[in-house]
Design an enzyme around this catalytic site. Structure first.
Site, PDB file in Angstrom:
ATOM      1  N   ASN A 202       0.852  -1.192   0.000  1.00 21.75           N
ATOM      2  CA  ASN A 202       0.000   0.000   0.000  1.00 21.75           C
ATOM      3  C   ASN A 202       0.885   1.237   0.000  1.00 21.75           C
ATOM      4  OD1 ASN A 202      -1.838   2.082   0.574  1.00 21.75           O
ATOM      5  ND2 ASN A 202      -3.133   0.712   1.772  1.00 21.75           N
ATOM      6  N   CYS A 207      -5.253   0.965  -1.173  1.00 20.89           N
ATOM      7  CA  CYS A 207      -5.869  -0.340  -0.940  1.00 20.89           C
ATOM      8  C   CYS A 207      -7.011  -0.583  -1.927  1.00 20.89           C
ATOM      9  CB  CYS A 207      -6.362  -0.450   0.493  1.00 20.89           C
ATOM     10  SG  CYS A 207      -7.443   0.903   0.998  1.00 20.89           S
ATOM     11  N   HIS A 454     -11.238   1.361   4.198  1.00 24.40           N
ATOM     12  CA  HIS A 454     -10.249   0.399   3.715  1.00 24.40           C
ATOM     13  C   HIS A 454     -10.933  -0.578   2.759  1.00 24.40           C
ATOM     14  CE1 HIS A 454      -6.627  -1.910   3.684  1.00 24.40           C
ATOM     15  NE2 HIS A 454      -7.180  -2.974   4.230  1.00 24.40           N
ATOM     16  N   ASP A 471      -5.552  -8.628   1.417  1.00 21.28           N
ATOM     17  CA  ASP A 471      -5.625  -7.374   2.168  1.00 21.28           C
ATOM     18  C   ASP A 471      -4.256  -6.704   2.104  1.00 21.28           C
ATOM     19  OD1 ASP A 471      -6.016  -5.296   3.882  1.00 21.28           O
ATOM     20  OD2 ASP A 471      -6.714  -6.493   5.572  1.00 21.28           O
TER      21      ASP A 471
END
Length: 1117
Positions: A202, A207, A454, A471
């Protein structure tokens, strides 16, 4: 301190969620934390049975007098963990209160700690609890992000306004509701080893992009097409989207660690600031696919985007009573499905194809047949192999005039049948041989609120039963329940900590929910989920990326072996000649630009000299090495030669002797004596009496400084003894009159002092490594010929010179011109230079604004007239120096403008339905009466004797009528609207039985089982008589507002106090509801007109309050 199990948390619109770090765009930063002892004193050892959810209340007294930039609460325990609240009472570099939840003992926790919490932060409204501001979110805390929350929690103007109710008796009450969950260890997780896949790094707020890229990468047909896009070995990934995407996909396929996306974002034309701007994943998906579709044209993969993602639907209008039908075919790459009011995907598709009847006033005008009753709708002609469904989790709320997130429960199946119920979604012309049965491939999740949060993705790459969560850098195996059911949204009820007590359940709205779904048609599975291997990748790309991987591996190896090596930096006369007067002016050399050797520490220094001999062609016997030393005045000079004994030591031992800073570098100066034939000679013997001096020559006419050599002199010798030698080194006549100066230091100020030629070197305190600058005698030089007649003045100029890039405030991205200025220039000098460049006669009309180095934008407030003492003060921004200033040309001089108060006043015409914004500019000591007199000269009045008044309007309510004598200096028009209007004749002569009441428009909104009143439109005053009924007042209102009978008959009327409506009948005496005396908060008692808001609304995109992080996604290249 109060700690208890909390009731349900109400959701509010979130602001951007960021770690508290003084500048969020710089990413997470370590935070100042209390010592372990301090936190231990505040709270006893962690208790295992501490409740997993609790509420902490923090009362801050004398809040407005807090002069610390940030303030911590006491430590409190939730879930066995220590927490505290962190606030910035004056804002974290914003004009909002900033507030975060902080892990209190983060500095004392073991390496790799992690904890997860759902929490809300609230500022309590102590007058009306319903106006309490509460915002909630969730976060996985770790050592990099040990605090999380809201940089823009609420405007400071609202917080510090005593009338708002957030500060009462200068006390602010803050609450934190925290629910803790256990999480797996974040740091020890090896994604490749555990799952076979790697994540994406990131860059700050990317994200949303990472989740989309992982989804596209795991559509193998798409990946194969990207690999087959033509690129060449000469392409630069940072300038080529196809190559950057190929490179990224290759690394995702073959790398063992997480992959960076900087090359890709650079190929988009994004700068660092773009990478810290959170955008919408749906918008990026469209923009990226359109860009790739364009890049694929004319190549072997042309049409891939259409083949994968393009479907078609038909818009139709069909007349009921005549034979007429109008159709229009349209293509789509994704479908926008409603979430609000729909329980699942099928309900959304039902709504998508719902038939609308066009009848009554809404009849359809059919060619030849005129107005006709008709049916209007949409049917699908075909669906694509890869179906992208965008769930409308965000929508515009016209009542609140803002975007809101829909967190309602919304179900989606693992298998989606779009042929259900006799293919009701499809046109009769659709191909019946195609079976539209889809299986779920990926679920993109948004966690957070409307202004931030997020993104991550659940994907099953091979459509097996195994799901994976992508993630950012972390990839984990997940079960189907986590990927599907837990992403439906809705509410989650946490178990009660004290079941025996009758307390309300602790509920959280689930702010993590599905935002985009990708389905793959089962009949196309073999084609889409195809094999992709190295033969699909261009050879030049394989070579390039394998080379990158080898270089990366080499760097990793060097880093691992760094403790075995020493870096030796060798400076020579040639480096001094090359650098002085070009790269540097002060000291002797930039050590980062000299030859470096990576040498094993155990190697004997004499063996290293052999390497130097090979590299420079200087035999070992002609080499003499000097150690450098950092002096107390921060200069860096050769200090002493190595001894014969030292040269027998190892390189590692020598570095330890020379370098107390304990880094892995050894810096040396190589002295080589040169004979008449330019051949190297053995170094001359050096005694304690010999001093090594370095010489720079300054030419005041050319304004040039250069290195001319070095000499050994005797300590008891005098400069006069070496004048002929210096003239020879400079190329001057032997008897040229020259002046000598010693360059002593340059930080913080330049010190370069004249040397007495008849005083000995020792008496002048000269020593090894000192620098003497010399020049022709400045006597006889005409000041017009040279700006800097002596080397001292020249070095001061060099030290202070600063090239500034100026940009127009109207075009803050574009450099317009550059000026070379001095850091010591004062404010007046800087604006004078700018005015001269722009051809302006009056420099005082120039207003400057500093640059924010983190946001790469102008600072919100301009520099006040003479508000910065020096140019350096204008350029500095929290430890960073910028070279950018913004300018604007004012219509009046800035000092005059600063003595004036500028107000924006909305004038509401008495008889015309129009509002005109006027800018009023008056001296700060002026009164409201002066504003009204000025306004009268600018507006059109209904009659010559009309009187005006000035009102303060906020959220469609009138809060104040300004007295004519009130000074305008403290009137704030930034958050409140100033409205000017004519005073109606009926209000001028109120009798004893008459009164003035507030009248507002409103609508009701039932949310979370509570009735909320939302005001809209223009509020106004109305004069009523004590005996007047609602029926009589309604007649006057209809006439005043020009509402047609049919519409007015639908209106309802209520007396509203503190947000609670009490509906009135026509026979009710209205004045009896209103209190006789003036009370605080009179605007909270009003006659409410309930009806729908038919006034035209601006679109959200046009909303001028749109935040900077809601800018549209753009790919520039």
């Amino acid at each position: 301190m109060t700690l208890l199990t909390p009731p349900q948390i109400d959701a509010e619109g979130e602001q951007m969620l960021v770690p508290h770090a003084d500048f969020a765009p710089e990413g997470p930063q370590p935070m100042e934390v209390a010592s372990a002892e301090a936190t231990a004193n505040a709270v006893d050892a962690q208790v295992v049975d501490e409740p997993p959810s609790a509420r902490f209340t923090w009362k801050i007294e004398n809040f407005s007098k807090v002069n610390m930039k940030k303030q911590y609460s006491e430590v409190f325990l939730v879930g066995g963990y220590k927490w505290r609240i962190l606030t910035f009472p004056k804002g974290n570099n914003v004009d909002h209160l900033s507030m975060y939840l902080d892990v209190a003992d983060s500095s004392a926790l073991p390496y790799g700690w992690s904890r997860y919490a759902q929490f809300s932060l609230s500022v309590i409204n102590q007058i009306h609890s319903k106006f309490t501001i509460r915002k909630d979110t969730q976060h996985q805390f770790n050592s990099r992000e040990s605090d999380w929350g809201f940089t823009s929690f609420m405007p400071l103007s609202e917080l510090y306004d005593p009338g708002r109710g957030y500060l009462v008796n200068d006390t602010c009450i803050i609450e934190a509701d925290v629910a803790v969950r256990k999480v797996v260890d974040y740091w020890s997780h090896d994604s490749k080893k555990e799952t076979g896949y790697v994540g994406l790094k990131n860059q700050g707020a990317t994200c949303y992009m990472n989740s989309l890229l992982q989804t596209l990468y795991h559509i193998p047909y798409f990946r194969k097409a990207v690999y087959h896009m033509p690129t060449t070995e000469n392409d630069n990934p940072s300038g080529s989207i196809p190559l950057a995407l190929q490179s990224l996909f290759y690394k995702l396929q073959y790398s063992d660690t997480s992959v960076a996306t900087k090359e890709l974002t650079k190929s988009f034309g994004w700068d660092t600031y773009d990478s810290f701007m959170q955008h919408d994943v749906q918008e990026l998906n469209r923009v990226l696919c359109e860009k790739l579709e364009d890049k694929m044209k004319g190549t072997v993969v042309e049409g891939t985007i259409q083949q994968l993602f393009e479907g078609h639907h038909m818009n139709y209008i069909e007349c009921i009573n005549v034979e007429y039908k109008s159709t229009r075919k349209e293509s789509f790459y994704d479908l926008q499905l409603d979430v609000k009011g729909c329980k699942d995907i099928y309900a959304s598709f039902d709504k998508y194809v719902e038939v609308e009847r066009l009848e009554g006033d809404n009849k359809y005008h059919a060619e030849q047949y005129g107005l006709q009753d008709a049916r209007k709708g949409v049917l699908f002609i075909d669906f694509p192999p890869v179906l992208q469904l965008q769930l409308k989790r965000f929508e515009y709320d016209f009542v609140r005039d803002t975007m809101v997130k829909i967190n309602d429960r919304y179900e989606f199946p693992l298998q989606l049948d779009l042929d259900r119920e006799n293919r009701k979604y499809l046109s009769p012309d659709a191909d019946s041989s195609v079976r539209n049965l889809y299986t779920l491939h990926s679920v993109l999740v948004h966690s957070g609120g409307v202004h931030g949060g997020h993104y991550y993705a659940y994907i099953r790459p091979t459509l097996s039963d195994q799901w994976f969560k992508f993630d950012d850098e972390r990839v984990t195996k997940e079960d189907m329940k986590r990927a599907l059911e837990e992403q439906y949204g809705g509410e989650e009820e946490l178990p009660q900590t004290n079941p025996g007590f009758n307390n309300s359940p602790f509920k959280f709205t689930k702010y993590s929910n599905a935002y985009m779904l990708v389905y793959i048609r089962e009949s196309d599975t073999d084609k889409i989920i195809c094999n992709v291997d190295e033969k699909d990748i261009a050879e030049h790309l394989r070579i390039r990326l394998k080379k990158e991987q080898e270089e990366k591996e080499q760097k990793r190896k060097e880093k691992a072996e760094a403790h075995l090596y020493t870096i030796i930096k060798v400076a020579r006369d040639e480096d001094l000649v090359h650098q002085i007067g070009k790269d540097i002016y002060f000291d002797l050399v930039d050590h980062d630009k000299v030859r470096q050797f990576r040498i094993q520490k155990q190697l004997a220094f004499n063996s290293f000299k052999e390497e130097v001999a090979k590299e420079f062609g200087i035999p070992v016997q002609f080499q003499r090495f000097w150690l450098w030393a950092k002096r107390q005045n921060h200069t860096y000079r050769p200090n002493r030669p190595l001894t014969a004994q030292e040269e027998t030591q190892s390189v590692g031992q020598l570095r330890e002797v020379s370098n107390k800073a304990n880094n892995a570098e050894l810096k040396l100066f190589l002295e080589v004596a040169i004979g008449l034939e330019m051949q190297p000679l053995p170094p001359p013997e050096k005694t304690k009496e010999d001093i090594l001096l370095f010489f720079k020559l300054y030419d005041p006419i050319k304004e040039e400084l250069r290195y001319v050599g070095r000499l050994f002199v005797k300590g008891n010798g005098k400069p006069i003894d070496i004048l002929k030698k210096l003239n020879e080194m400079a190329g001057f006549a032997p008897d040229e009159e020259i002046e000598l100066f010693e360059e002593i230091k340059y930080e913080p100020n330049v010190m370069c002092e004249h040397i007495d030629k008849k005083t000995s070197f020792r008496s002048s305190q000269l020593e090894d490594g000192d620098i003497i600058c010399f020049q022709k005698s400045p006597q006889g030089l005409i000041s017009e010929e040279c700006s800097y007649p002596t080397v001292s003045t020249f070095l001061i100029y060099v030290h202070n010179r600063q090239v500034v890039r100026f940009r127009s405030l109207e075009k803050p991205k574009d450099d317009e011109f550059c000026l070379e200025l001095s850091k010591q220039n004062n404010y007046d000098e800087v604006v004078e230079y700018v005015a001269r460049h722009l051809g302006l006669d009056d420099p005082s009309k120039i207003r400057l604004t500093s640059h924010n180095c983190y946001s790469q934008q102008p600072k919100p407030q301009p520099i006040k007239y003479q508000g910065a003492e020096r140019l350096t003060d204008m350029l500095i921004h929290y430890n960073q120096i910028s070279d950018i200033l913004y300018y604007e040309v004012l219509d009046i001089p800035l000092p005059e403008l600063q003595g004036l108060k500028t107000l924006k006043v909305a004038f509401h015409h008495a008889t015309k339905d129009e509002v005109v914004i006027h800018t009023i500019r008056l001296p700060k000591q002026s009164t409201v009466g002066d504003v009204i007199n000025d306004l009268k000269s600018k507006v059109e009045l209904s009659h010559t004797d009309a009187e005006l008044r000035l009102l303060e309007v906020f959220y469609h309510k009138i809060y104040k009528i300004f007295p004519l004598q009130e000074k305008i200096e403290n009137i704030n028009d930034q958050y409140w609207t100033l409205r000017a209007e004519e005073i109606p004749e009926e209000e001028k002569n109120l009798g004893l039985n008459d009164r003035l009441i507030h009248v507002y428009h409103f609508m009701k909104d039932t949310a979370q089982n509570q009735v909320q009143v939302h005001n809209f439109g223009d509020p106004f005053f109305l004069a009523i008589n004590d005996n007047e009924t609602l029926g009589e007042i309604k007649m006057r209102l209809q006439k005043k507002l020009h509402v047609p009978d049919e519409e007015f008959s639908k209106w309802k009327f209520a007396f509203i106090t503190l947000g609670r409506p009490e509906y009135l009948q026509d026979s009710d005496i209205v004045s009896s509801r209103f209190q006789r005396r003036d009370v605080y908060g009179a605007w909270e008692q009003y006659l409410g007109l309930e009806h729908s808001d038919n006034t035209p609304k601006r679109s959200y995109a046009a909303n001028q309050n749109r935040h900077t992080f809601e800018k549209p996604v753009r790919i520039y290249n």
